[in-house]
Design a protein around this motif. Sequence first.
Motif, PDB file in Angstrom:
ATOM      1  N   LEU A   1      -5.846  -5.290   8.095  1.00  0.00           N
ATOM      2  CA  LEU A   1      -4.459  -5.442   7.654  1.00  0.00           C
ATOM      3  C   LEU A   1      -3.917  -6.848   7.893  1.00  0.00           C
ATOM      4  CD1 LEU A   1      -2.853  -2.006   8.585  1.00  0.00           C
ATOM      5  CD2 LEU A   1      -3.381  -2.915   6.318  1.00  0.00           C
ATOM      6  N   GLN A   2      -4.592  -7.655   8.706  1.00  0.00           N
ATOM      7  CA  GLN A   2      -4.153  -9.035   8.863  1.00  0.00           C
ATOM      8  C   GLN A   2      -4.240  -9.801   7.546  1.00  0.00           C
ATOM      9  OE1 GLN A   2      -6.852  -7.747  10.293  1.00  0.00           O
ATOM     10  NE2 GLN A   2      -8.624  -9.081   9.970  1.00  0.00           N
ATOM     11  N   SER A   3      -5.060  -9.314   6.616  1.00  0.00           N
ATOM     12  CA  SER A   3      -5.228  -9.990   5.323  1.00  0.00           C
ATOM     13  C   SER A   3      -4.197  -9.561   4.294  1.00  0.00           C
ATOM     14  CB  SER A   3      -6.637  -9.714   4.767  1.00  0.00           C
ATOM     15  OG  SER A   3      -7.622 -10.230   5.634  1.00  0.00           O
ATOM     16  N   LEU A   4      -3.397  -8.546   4.618  1.00  0.00           N
ATOM     17  CA  LEU A   4      -2.397  -8.050   3.679  1.00  0.00           C
ATOM     18  C   LEU A   4      -1.056  -8.702   4.001  1.00  0.00           C
ATOM     19  CD1 LEU A   4      -2.181  -5.825   1.391  1.00  0.00           C
ATOM     20  CD2 LEU A   4      -1.117  -4.391   3.160  1.00  0.00           C
ATOM     21  N   PRO A   5      -0.415  -9.359   3.026  1.00  0.00           N
ATOM     22  CA  PRO A   5       0.885  -9.973   3.312  1.00  0.00           C
ATOM     23  C   PRO A   5       1.972  -8.925   3.510  1.00  0.00           C
ATOM     24  CG  PRO A   5       0.374 -10.148   0.979  1.00  0.00           C
ATOM     25  CD  PRO A   5      -0.850  -9.567   1.635  1.00  0.00           C
ATOM     26  N   GLU A   6       3.083  -9.358   4.065  1.00  0.00           N
ATOM     27  CA  GLU A   6       4.189  -8.431   4.313  1.00  0.00           C
ATOM     28  C   GLU A   6       4.738  -7.845   3.026  1.00  0.00           C
ATOM     29  OE1 GLU A   6       3.699 -11.182   6.022  1.00  0.00           O
ATOM     30  OE2 GLU A   6       3.501 -10.350   8.044  1.00  0.00           O
ATOM     31  N   THR A   7       4.736  -8.614   1.972  1.00  0.00           N
ATOM     32  CA  THR A   7       5.261  -8.134   0.700  1.00  0.00           C
ATOM     33  C   THR A   7       4.586  -8.877  -0.438  1.00  0.00           C
ATOM     34  OG1 THR A   7       7.317  -7.681  -0.537  1.00  0.00           O
ATOM     35  CG2 THR A   7       7.181  -9.782   0.624  1.00  0.00           C
ATOM     36  N   GLY A   8       4.669  -8.318  -1.632  1.00  0.00           N
ATOM     37  CA  GLY A   8       4.122  -8.982  -2.813  1.00  0.00           C
ATOM     38  C   GLY A   8       2.760  -8.499  -3.239  1.00  0.00           C
ATOM     39  N   ALA A   9       2.084  -7.693  -2.418  1.00  0.00           N
ATOM     40  CA  ALA A   9       0.747  -7.207  -2.759  1.00  0.00           C
ATOM     41  C   ALA A   9       0.836  -5.842  -3.440  1.00  0.00           C
ATOM     42  CB  ALA A   9      -0.124  -7.108  -1.514  1.00  0.00           C
ATOM     43  N   HIS A  10      -0.278  -5.409  -3.998  1.00  0.00           N
ATOM     44  CA  HIS A  10      -0.441  -4.050  -4.506  1.00  0.00           C
ATOM     45  C   HIS A  10      -1.643  -3.419  -3.810  1.00  0.00           C
ATOM     46  CE1 HIS A  10       2.405  -5.129  -7.615  1.00  0.00           C
ATOM     47  NE2 HIS A  10       2.346  -3.910  -8.113  1.00  0.00           N
ATOM     48  N   ILE A  11      -1.665  -2.105  -3.814  1.00  0.00           N
ATOM     49  CA  ILE A  11      -2.777  -1.336  -3.270  1.00  0.00           C
ATOM     50  C   ILE A  11      -3.504  -0.653  -4.421  1.00  0.00           C
ATOM     51  CG2 ILE A  11      -3.357   0.730  -1.925  1.00  0.00           C
ATOM     52  CD1 ILE A  11      -2.734  -1.635  -0.190  1.00  0.00           C
ATOM     53  N   LEU A  12      -4.826  -0.684  -4.368  1.00  0.00           N
ATOM     54  CA  LEU A  12      -5.658   0.027  -5.338  1.00  0.00           C
ATOM     55  C   LEU A  12      -6.623   0.915  -4.561  1.00  0.00           C
ATOM     56  CD1 LEU A  12      -6.588   0.492  -8.280  1.00  0.00           C
ATOM     57  CD2 LEU A  12      -8.172  -1.426  -7.965  1.00  0.00           C
ATOM     58  N   CYS A  13      -6.580   2.225  -4.824  1.00  0.00           N
ATOM     59  CA  CYS A  13      -7.397   3.188  -4.099  1.00  0.00           C
ATOM     60  C   CYS A  13      -8.580   3.632  -4.943  1.00  0.00           C
ATOM     61  CB  CYS A  13      -6.575   4.424  -3.728  1.00  0.00           C
ATOM     62  SG  CYS A  13      -5.136   4.068  -2.736  1.00  0.00           S
ATOM     63  N   GLY A  14      -9.778   3.502  -4.389  1.00  0.00           N
ATOM     64  CA  GLY A  14     -10.959   4.031  -5.050  1.00  0.00           C
ATOM     65  C   GLY A  14     -11.334   5.376  -4.452  1.00  0.00           C
ATOM     66  N   GLY A  15     -12.617   5.657  -4.443  1.00  0.00           N
ATOM     67  CA  GLY A  15     -13.097   6.922  -3.905  1.00  0.00           C
ATOM     68  C   GLY A  15     -13.382   7.917  -5.011  1.00  0.00           C
ATOM     69  N   GLN A  16     -14.222   8.892  -4.681  1.00  0.00           N
ATOM     70  CA  GLN A  16     -14.582   9.888  -5.683  1.00  0.00           C
ATOM     71  C   GLN A  16     -13.455  10.893  -5.844  1.00  0.00           C
ATOM     72  OE1 GLN A  16     -18.046  11.081  -3.446  1.00  0.00           O
ATOM     73  NE2 GLN A  16     -17.217  13.120  -3.094  1.00  0.00           N
ATOM     74  N   ILE A  17     -13.332  11.447  -7.048  1.00  0.00           N
ATOM     75  CA  ILE A  17     -12.330  12.466  -7.322  1.00  0.00           C
ATOM     76  C   ILE A  17     -13.039  13.814  -7.375  1.00  0.00           C
ATOM     77  CG2 ILE A  17     -10.537  13.258  -8.888  1.00  0.00           C
ATOM     78  CD1 ILE A  17      -9.889  10.589  -7.624  1.00  0.00           C
ATOM     79  N   ASN A  18     -12.876  14.596  -6.326  1.00  0.00           N
ATOM     80  CA  ASN A  18     -13.452  15.936  -6.297  1.00  0.00           C
ATOM     81  C   ASN A  18     -12.497  16.924  -6.963  1.00  0.00           C
ATOM     82  OD1 ASN A  18     -15.688  15.084  -4.770  1.00  0.00           O
ATOM     83  ND2 ASN A  18     -14.590  15.388  -2.852  1.00  0.00           N
ATOM     84  N   ARG A  19     -13.034  17.890  -7.687  1.00  0.00           N
ATOM     85  CA  ARG A  19     -12.208  18.953  -8.243  1.00  0.00           C
ATOM     86  C   ARG A  19     -11.470  19.663  -7.099  1.00  0.00           C
ATOM     87  NH1 ARG A  19     -10.546  19.052 -13.012  1.00  0.00           N
ATOM     88  NH2 ARG A  19     -12.655  18.882 -13.866  1.00  0.00           N
ATOM     89  N   ALA A  20     -10.136  19.744  -7.218  1.00  0.00           N
ATOM     90  CA  ALA A  20      -9.280  20.366  -6.203  1.00  0.00           C
ATOM     91  C   ALA A  20      -9.426  19.685  -4.845  1.00  0.00           C
ATOM     92  CB  ALA A  20      -9.546  21.859  -6.097  1.00  0.00           C
ATOM     93  N   GLY A  21      -9.682  18.374  -4.846  1.00  0.00           N
ATOM     94  CA  GLY A  21      -9.880  17.649  -3.598  1.00  0.00           C
ATOM     95  C   GLY A  21      -8.584  17.434  -2.831  1.00  0.00           C
ATOM     96  N   SER A  22      -8.693  17.437  -1.503  1.00  0.00           N
ATOM     97  CA  SER A  22      -7.535  17.157  -0.652  1.00  0.00           C
ATOM     98  C   SER A  22      -7.297  15.663  -0.493  1.00  0.00           C
ATOM     99  CB  SER A  22      -7.737  17.778   0.728  1.00  0.00           C
ATOM    100  OG  SER A  22      -8.801  17.140   1.414  1.00  0.00           O
ATOM    101  N   GLY A  23      -8.183  14.871  -1.021  1.00  0.00           N
ATOM    102  CA  GLY A  23      -8.121  13.421  -0.912  1.00  0.00           C
ATOM    103  C   GLY A  23      -9.524  12.879  -1.083  1.00  0.00           C
ATOM    104  N   SER A  24      -9.769  11.685  -0.560  1.00  0.00           N
ATOM    105  CA  SER A  24     -11.098  11.111  -0.738  1.00  0.00           C
ATOM    106  C   SER A  24     -11.357   9.986   0.253  1.00  0.00           C
ATOM    107  CB  SER A  24     -11.252  10.553  -2.154  1.00  0.00           C
ATOM    108  OG  SER A  24     -12.540  10.002  -2.335  1.00  0.00           O
ATOM    109  N   PRO A  25     -12.562   9.953   0.877  1.00  0.00           N
ATOM    110  CA  PRO A  25     -12.986   8.719   1.529  1.00  0.00           C
ATOM    111  C   PRO A  25     -12.957   7.615   0.482  1.00  0.00           C
ATOM    112  CG  PRO A  25     -14.517  10.513   2.007  1.00  0.00           C
ATOM    113  CD  PRO A  25     -13.614  10.987   0.913  1.00  0.00           C
TER     114      PRO A  25
END
Length: 224
Positions: A192-216
Amino acid sequence: MQLVSLSHVNDPATTTIYPGDPPFELETVATIERDGYYLRFVRQGEHTGTHWGAPGHFNQGEPLADELDLHDLHRPAVKIDVREKCARDPGYAVTVADVEAWEKRHGRIPDESMVIIWTGWDAKWGTAGFTRAHPGFAVETARWLIGTGRVGHRGGTGTDAFSPDVGADETFAVSRLIYQRHRISLEILANLQSLPETGAHILCGGQINRAGSGSPALIYGLLP
């Protein structure tokens, strides 16, 4: 844009597992010498290591991983550095006043953002200290972020600890609030030291499981 990784590398020797979750295991099932290719069998929970959670992780009837939109996984992000307070109090709950103080310096949090707290817990990864009491958001702070639109319909929270709840809260009150609508939670973030206080966006990857609770996940910071 510059791309930075906010994910830990999963390794059975160091990956810290939330108490009660299944163990993380890697088994080599094919080798180049024997089979002509290399392949491993992976056993893990959907919330092993750095991950994101879907609303249905805590709330019956809310969207699961395959019911989210792509825009739910790509959001503007802000980072609030609370490491000093968390070092003094491992169970620190981030307050509305903390967020308002941040906004006095950086401006109002954009609507439907990922509000990420930098607690310093990433430095404890792979140690017994990571699983002990950890900081999170106060319940009233979560309500305020939702009610004012700062996390809105499809924003969320992020942390370098296990969850947006303080570790002592066995009711998961903050998680139950955040994980509604199309809001997600980013957990066990790194770098998180590489993430600025503001101005950035987040992009989440990971596999999409059917009816998944989330994803690594590989979770990226997109920097301007």
